[in-house]
Every structure is written in structure tokens, then in C-alpha cells.
Design a protein around this motif. Structure first.
Motif, PDB file in Angstrom:
ATOM      1  N   THR A   7      13.111   4.441  -4.623  1.00 26.40           N
ATOM      2  CA  THR A   7      12.770   4.940  -3.291  1.00 26.40           C
ATOM      3  C   THR A   7      11.864   3.944  -2.575  1.00 26.40           C
ATOM      4  O   THR A   7      12.132   3.555  -1.429  1.00 26.40           O
ATOM      5  CB  THR A   7      12.070   6.316  -3.392  1.00 26.40           C
ATOM      6  OG1 THR A   7      12.938   7.223  -4.084  1.00 26.40           O
ATOM      7  CG2 THR A   7      11.716   6.873  -2.026  1.00 26.40           C
ATOM      8  N   VAL A   8      10.804   3.515  -3.248  1.00 28.90           N
ATOM      9  CA  VAL A   8       9.867   2.557  -2.652  1.00 28.90           C
ATOM     10  C   VAL A   8      10.552   1.212  -2.444  1.00 28.90           C
ATOM     11  O   VAL A   8      10.381   0.574  -1.396  1.00 28.90           O
ATOM     12  CB  VAL A   8       8.592   2.420  -3.517  1.00 28.90           C
ATOM     13  CG1 VAL A   8       7.704   1.297  -3.002  1.00 28.90           C
ATOM     14  CG2 VAL A   8       7.830   3.737  -3.553  1.00 28.90           C
ATOM     15  N   LYS A   9      11.359   0.786  -3.410  1.00 31.94           N
ATOM     16  CA  LYS A   9      12.095  -0.479  -3.291  1.00 31.94           C
ATOM     17  C   LYS A   9      12.934  -0.474  -2.018  1.00 31.94           C
ATOM     18  O   LYS A   9      12.911  -1.436  -1.244  1.00 31.94           O
ATOM     19  CB  LYS A   9      12.982  -0.660  -4.526  1.00 31.94           C
ATOM     20  CG  LYS A   9      13.852  -1.901  -4.517  1.00 31.94           C
ATOM     21  CD  LYS A   9      14.689  -1.926  -5.803  1.00 31.94           C
ATOM     22  CE  LYS A   9      15.798  -2.910  -5.776  1.00 31.94           C
ATOM     23  NZ  LYS A   9      16.863  -2.623  -4.817  1.00 31.94           N
ATOM     24  N   ASN A  10      13.648   0.619  -1.771  1.00 25.47           N
ATOM     25  CA  ASN A  10      14.483   0.719  -0.572  1.00 25.47           C
ATOM     26  C   ASN A  10      13.636   0.715   0.699  1.00 25.47           C
ATOM     27  O   ASN A  10      14.021   0.101   1.700  1.00 25.47           O
ATOM     28  CB  ASN A  10      15.369   1.963  -0.625  1.00 25.47           C
ATOM     29  CG  ASN A  10      16.435   1.855  -1.695  1.00 25.47           C
ATOM     30  OD1 ASN A  10      16.828   0.762  -2.099  1.00 25.47           O
ATOM     31  ND2 ASN A  10      16.904   2.993  -2.181  1.00 25.47           N
ATOM     32  N   ILE A  18       3.209   2.474   2.904  1.00 24.85           N
ATOM     33  CA  ILE A  18       4.425   3.261   2.678  1.00 24.85           C
ATOM     34  C   ILE A  18       4.015   4.695   2.374  1.00 24.85           C
ATOM     35  O   ILE A  18       3.372   4.956   1.345  1.00 24.85           O
ATOM     36  CB  ILE A  18       5.252   2.664   1.531  1.00 24.85           C
ATOM     37  CG1 ILE A  18       5.735   1.277   1.939  1.00 24.85           C
ATOM     38  CG2 ILE A  18       6.410   3.581   1.157  1.00 24.85           C
ATOM     39  CD1 ILE A  18       6.468   0.524   0.878  1.00 24.85           C
ATOM     40  N   PRO A  19       4.355   5.627   3.270  1.00 23.97           N
ATOM     41  CA  PRO A  19       3.975   7.025   3.045  1.00 23.97           C
ATOM     42  C   PRO A  19       4.885   7.675   2.002  1.00 23.97           C
ATOM     43  O   PRO A  19       6.100   7.505   2.028  1.00 23.97           O
ATOM     44  CB  PRO A  19       4.161   7.667   4.424  1.00 23.97           C
ATOM     45  CG  PRO A  19       5.193   6.834   5.106  1.00 23.97           C
ATOM     46  CD  PRO A  19       5.067   5.436   4.532  1.00 23.97           C
ATOM     47  N   LEU A  20       4.260   8.405   1.096  1.00 18.45           N
ATOM     48  CA  LEU A  20       5.005   9.155   0.083  1.00 18.45           C
ATOM     49  C   LEU A  20       4.585  10.623   0.211  1.00 18.45           C
ATOM     50  O   LEU A  20       3.747  11.116  -0.546  1.00 18.45           O
ATOM     51  CB  LEU A  20       4.714   8.592  -1.306  1.00 18.45           C
ATOM     52  CG  LEU A  20       5.098   7.121  -1.491  1.00 18.45           C
ATOM     53  CD1 LEU A  20       4.598   6.583  -2.823  1.00 18.45           C
ATOM     54  CD2 LEU A  20       6.607   6.934  -1.354  1.00 18.45           C
ATOM     55  N   ALA A  22       7.822  14.070  -8.948  1.00 17.69           N
ATOM     56  CA  ALA A  22       7.503  12.741  -8.414  1.00 17.69           C
ATOM     57  C   ALA A  22       8.504  11.706  -8.920  1.00 17.69           C
ATOM     58  O   ALA A  22       8.990  10.875  -8.141  1.00 17.69           O
ATOM     59  CB  ALA A  22       6.077  12.347  -8.794  1.00 17.69           C
ATOM     60  N   ALA A  23       8.810  11.743 -10.213  1.00 20.38           N
ATOM     61  CA  ALA A  23       9.763  10.780 -10.786  1.00 20.38           C
ATOM     62  C   ALA A  23      11.135  10.931 -10.133  1.00 20.38           C
ATOM     63  O   ALA A  23      11.810   9.932  -9.868  1.00 20.38           O
ATOM     64  CB  ALA A  23       9.865  10.983 -12.298  1.00 20.38           C
ATOM     65  N   ASN A  24      11.507  12.163  -9.849  1.00 16.02           N
ATOM     66  CA  ASN A  24      12.784  12.413  -9.194  1.00 16.02           C
ATOM     67  C   ASN A  24      12.750  11.902  -7.752  1.00 16.02           C
ATOM     68  O   ASN A  24      13.641  11.158  -7.332  1.00 16.02           O
ATOM     69  CB  ASN A  24      13.106  13.905  -9.230  1.00 16.02           C
ATOM     70  CG  ASN A  24      14.483  14.206  -8.705  1.00 16.02           C
ATOM     71  OD1 ASN A  24      15.453  13.577  -9.089  1.00 16.02           O
ATOM     72  ND2 ASN A  24      14.576  15.169  -7.809  1.00 16.02           N
ATOM     73  N   TYR A  25      11.719  12.251  -6.996  1.00 13.02           N
ATOM     74  CA  TYR A  25      11.587  11.825  -5.602  1.00 13.02           C
ATOM     75  C   TYR A  25      11.501  10.299  -5.496  1.00 13.02           C
ATOM     76  O   TYR A  25      12.138   9.690  -4.636  1.00 13.02           O
ATOM     77  CB  TYR A  25      10.354  12.475  -4.972  1.00 13.02           C
ATOM     78  CG  TYR A  25       9.980  11.917  -3.621  1.00 13.02           C
ATOM     79  CD1 TYR A  25      10.782  12.160  -2.505  1.00 13.02           C
ATOM     80  CD2 TYR A  25       8.838  11.145  -3.457  1.00 13.02           C
ATOM     81  CE1 TYR A  25      10.448  11.633  -1.267  1.00 13.02           C
ATOM     82  CE2 TYR A  25       8.493  10.622  -2.222  1.00 13.02           C
ATOM     83  CZ  TYR A  25       9.295  10.868  -1.126  1.00 13.02           C
ATOM     84  OH  TYR A  25       8.963  10.349   0.096  1.00 13.02           O
ATOM     85  N   LEU A  26      10.711   9.692  -6.380  1.00 14.42           N
ATOM     86  CA  LEU A  26      10.514   8.244  -6.336  1.00 14.42           C
ATOM     87  C   LEU A  26      11.668   7.483  -6.997  1.00 14.42           C
ATOM     88  O   LEU A  26      11.728   6.265  -6.924  1.00 14.42           O
ATOM     89  CB  LEU A  26       9.190   7.869  -7.005  1.00 14.42           C
ATOM     90  CG  LEU A  26       7.942   8.381  -6.285  1.00 14.42           C
ATOM     91  CD1 LEU A  26       6.710   8.179  -7.146  1.00 14.42           C
ATOM     92  CD2 LEU A  26       7.790   7.712  -4.931  1.00 14.42           C
ATOM     93  N   ASP A  27      12.540   8.219  -7.662  1.00 13.93           N
ATOM     94  CA  ASP A  27      13.706   7.636  -8.338  1.00 13.93           C
ATOM     95  C   ASP A  27      13.265   6.595  -9.366  1.00 13.93           C
ATOM     96  O   ASP A  27      13.608   5.414  -9.273  1.00 13.93           O
ATOM     97  CB  ASP A  27      14.687   7.042  -7.317  1.00 13.93           C
ATOM     98  CG  ASP A  27      16.073   6.799  -7.909  1.00 13.93           C
ATOM     99  OD1 ASP A  27      16.269   7.090  -9.107  1.00 13.93           O
ATOM    100  OD2 ASP A  27      16.953   6.305  -7.175  1.00 13.93           O
ATOM    101  N   THR A  41       0.846  -1.188   0.000  1.00 15.67           N
ATOM    102  CA  THR A  41       0.000   0.000   0.000  1.00 15.67           C
ATOM    103  C   THR A  41       0.881   1.236   0.000  1.00 15.67           C
ATOM    104  O   THR A  41       1.755   1.390   0.866  1.00 15.67           O
ATOM    105  CB  THR A  41      -0.935   0.017   1.234  1.00 15.67           C
ATOM    106  OG1 THR A  41      -1.733  -1.162   1.209  1.00 15.67           O
ATOM    107  CG2 THR A  41      -1.840   1.239   1.215  1.00 15.67           C
ATOM    108  N   LEU A  42       0.658   2.105  -0.982  1.00 11.63           N
ATOM    109  CA  LEU A  42       1.358   3.384  -1.065  1.00 11.63           C
ATOM    110  C   LEU A  42       0.374   4.471  -0.657  1.00 11.63           C
ATOM    111  O   LEU A  42      -0.761   4.490  -1.131  1.00 11.63           O
ATOM    112  CB  LEU A  42       1.860   3.630  -2.492  1.00 11.63           C
ATOM    113  CG  LEU A  42       2.731   2.540  -3.113  1.00 11.63           C
ATOM    114  CD1 LEU A  42       3.107   2.897  -4.547  1.00 11.63           C
ATOM    115  CD2 LEU A  42       3.977   2.305  -2.272  1.00 11.63           C
TER     116      LEU A  42
END
Length: 160
Positions: A28-31, A42-44, A103-108, A7-8
């Protein structure tokens, strides 16, 4: 494994149940999954629900339809090689496009970052500084003298 979901949670508390395979396309989420597991949401905090939904749509499409890997020259980045689905995906208003970049940058998610930046590059390609300022609503804070100085210093890169 494909039944595994995570869950994001977006900055505006919207929750998205996503396949782990899709979620892990974000470094980012993977880590975060590797560090904390997949059981808790997972909070974004840097991505709102509208943008996160688009990012998930992008990741789902590219998981199902992988783009063939290309050998990319380090010297030259192309901006004319965007596949039709990606072109359509980027047909959004400027605010959304820039939020997708953030978002793409933050989420890598490098392929999404490359795509959105190429889209912006294509928007400005071949335009004068005045047209670019108008397109992005940028105020010109140069005096005419400063502008002339910049033109002289950079005339080597002008297309002739």
C-alpha cells in the motif's frame, strides 16, 4: 538510497520517519510512494500510532534479518513454523493482535498478515467451539436444535 526517508502519518496524527526500504515492505505504501512521491507525509487513516509503531518494528527486524524463503505447499499452510522473534512479537493482548491483522491487511504486508493469522489459528487449534467462544468472547446465537444440525452436517471433519 538507504538515507532516503518517508514520513508515515497514523490515524491519530503521529508521524514516523521511516527508511524508504522499510516503508516499501507495505504494498500500500509502496504504491502511494510510486504515485505521489516521498516528499509529503503519507497518511494511513486506518492505522493508529501504537499499531503503526509495531508494524514498523516488525518491518525493520525483517529487513535486517530476512526470513529464509520456504517452498510452501499450496495444499497445506503450516502454523507451527513461527520463528522465535515473531512468536515474541505476537505475544500481545487480543485487541492488539486483531489490530495488527487489520493493519497488515490494509498495508498489504503479507508476511505480517500470515504471522498474525497463524497466531490466531494456534490460539484456537484443538479447542471446542465453546472454548473458542469463551476465548474470544463470542455470544452463541444458535438454538440447541440449530447447533445439533450443524454438528450433524459437519461430523465428517471431527477428529476421532
Amino acid at each position: 538510497m538507504s538515507d532516503d526517508k518517508v514520513t508515515l502519518t497514523s490515524s491519530d496524527d503521529k508521524e514516523f520517519k521511516v527508511d524508504i526500504k522499510i516503508a516499501r515492505m507495505s504494498e500500500t505504501v509502496k504504491n502511494l510512494i510510486d504515485d505521489t512521491g516521498k516528499d509529503l507525509p503519507i497518511p494511513l487513516p486506518n492505522v493508529n500510532g501504537k499499531i503503526l509503531a509495531k508494524v514498523i518494528k516488525y518491518c525493520q527486524h525483517h529487513a535486517e534479518h530476512p526470513t529464509p524463503a520456504r517452498e510452501e505447499s499450496k495444499e497445506e499452510k503450516r502454523t507451527d513454523d513461527i520463528i522465535p522473534w515473531d512468536q515474541e512479537f505476537c505475544k500481545v493482548d487480543q485487541a492488539t493482535l486483531f489490530e495488527l491483522i487489520l493493519a497488515a491487511n490494509y498495508l498489504d504486508i503479507k508476511p505480517l498478515l500470515d504471522l498474525t493469522c497463524k497466531t490466531v489459528a494456534n490460539m484456537i487449534k484443538g479447542k471446542t467451539p465453546e472454548k473458542i467462544r469463551k476465548l474470544f468472547n463470542i455470544k452463541n446465537d444458535f438454538t440447541p436444535e440449530e447447533e445439533e444440525q450443524v454438528r450433524k452436517e459437519n461430523e465428517w471433519c471431527e477428529e476421532r
